[in-house]
Design an enzyme around this catalytic site. Structure first.
Site, PDB file in Angstrom:
ATOM      1  CG  ASP A 142       1.383  -7.884  -0.514  1.00  0.00           C
ATOM      2  OD1 ASP A 142       1.822  -8.946  -0.870  1.00  0.00           O
ATOM      3  OD2 ASP A 142       0.532  -7.227   0.871  1.00  0.00           O
ATOM      4  CE  LYS A 210      -2.147  -5.041   1.527  1.00  0.00           C
ATOM      5  NZ  LYS A 210      -1.070  -4.651   1.541  1.00  0.00           N
ATOM      6  CE  LYS A 246      -1.005  -7.553   3.821  1.00  0.00           C
ATOM      7  NZ  LYS A 246      -0.021  -6.803   3.717  1.00  0.00           N
TER       8      LYS A 246
END
Length: 310
Positions: A142, A210, A246
């Site tokens: 991430d 995300k 996400k």
């Protein structure tokens, strides 16, 4: 490919503006949808399977990470029918501990990298951060974008850093850790910027986009996630490549999670209704999902000692 090419610039400049009033009205409308009891039970189990169970604190210890990994594998130790979470998300120095604990369970290890959460570091440091996590066994990375560069219009830098980080996700066997690109949407200021960041990241090779680090408010919201879902839908229609989404930060209840699942179903359809393509970044959401699941099974809420405090 390096740099924001003329084609990239043309694509980003050609994106339509976001109708803020219409977007927020649609997101609010989708958030009021109700679902039947049988569908709710299915949705709760689906949401559990999409959770990236997360601990990203300076006080994290090996014991805490092991406990979190065990919880991810068996969220409800009293009920073997309860699905496992999707992943455990930790800092890079905790990847090896999480990986060892999870073993062959199928629960992934995600590591935040690239000078999370600020993204304020030299590129070589960001790439070393990523490579260390991959070498330690991370299944997913991430990364955070440089929001200052993005807001200043330096899209070449942002694009190149995503490309370079994707390359740093490579393993010796030719496979890659999946790359999730975090925008920190609370700092991007406009929905137009969220749409532009979504397309930029996908064109640079992101496997997931995300919303947030969870360290800045506002974090995930339904309107922001709607913009990102429309982007991945349109990107697949244009390129044939599917990218996951996400939302992370501030999603704490089963009711909230179900609102997001309804939105996914309405905007992008069933192809995204699985942990390979949609995740929740959360630390407290799982507990509420478990309590709601127990209530649907037994007809009553369990006491506060039914779930662990993460």
């Amino acid at each position: 490919m390096t740099g924001a090419t003329a084609s990239l610039r043309k694509t980003l400049d050609g994106l339509p503006g976001v109708d803020q009033v219409g977007l927020e009205a649609r997101a609010a409308g989708l958030g009021t949808r109700s679902i039947k009891t049988t569908s709710k039970a299915w949705a709760i189990d689906l949401a559990i399977s999409m959770v990236d169970l997360t601990t990203l604190e300076g006080s994290d210890t090996p014991g805490k990470v092991r406990a979190l990994a065990n919880k991810a594998m068996r969220p409800d130790p009293t009920d073997p029918t309860c699905p496992a979470a999707a992943a455990v998300c930790v800092y890079p120095d905790m990847v090896a501990i999480a990986k060892e604990t999870l073993g062959a369970s199928g629960v992934n290890v995600a590591a935040v990298a690239t000078a999370f959460p600020s993204g304020r570091a030299a590129l070589d440091i960001k790439l070393a951060d990523t490579q260390d996590a991959v070498e330690a066994g991370a299944d997913e990375i991430d990364m955070v974008i440089d929001r200052g560069a993005f807001l200043a219009g330096n899209l070449d830098l942002v694009f190149d850093e995503i490309v370079a980080t994707k390359e740093a996700c490579a393993r010796p066997d030719g496979t890659h850790a999946h790359l999730k690109v975090i925008f920190e949407t609370g700092e991007l200021q406009t929905y137009d910027n969220v749409r532009k960041a979504s397309w930029l990241a996908m064109m640079a090779g992101a496997d997931f986009i995300k919303t947030s680090t969870g360290k800045i408010q506002p974090a995930a919201t339904l309107p922001v996630t709607l913009v990102m879902l429309e982007a991945v839908r349109d990107f697949r229609a244009e390129t044939g490549r599917q990218v996951g989404v996400k939302p992370a930060g501030g999603i704490r209840t089963s009711k909230d999670a179900i609102k997001y699942l309804v939105m996914v179903n309405e905007i992008v359809g069933e192809d995204w209704l699985g942990p390979d393509w949609f995740r929740f970044g959360a630390s407290s959401l799982l507990n509420d999902l478990l309590l709601q699941r127990q209530k649907m099974t037994t007809g009553r809420y369990s006491g506060p000692d039914y779930v662990t405090l993460d």
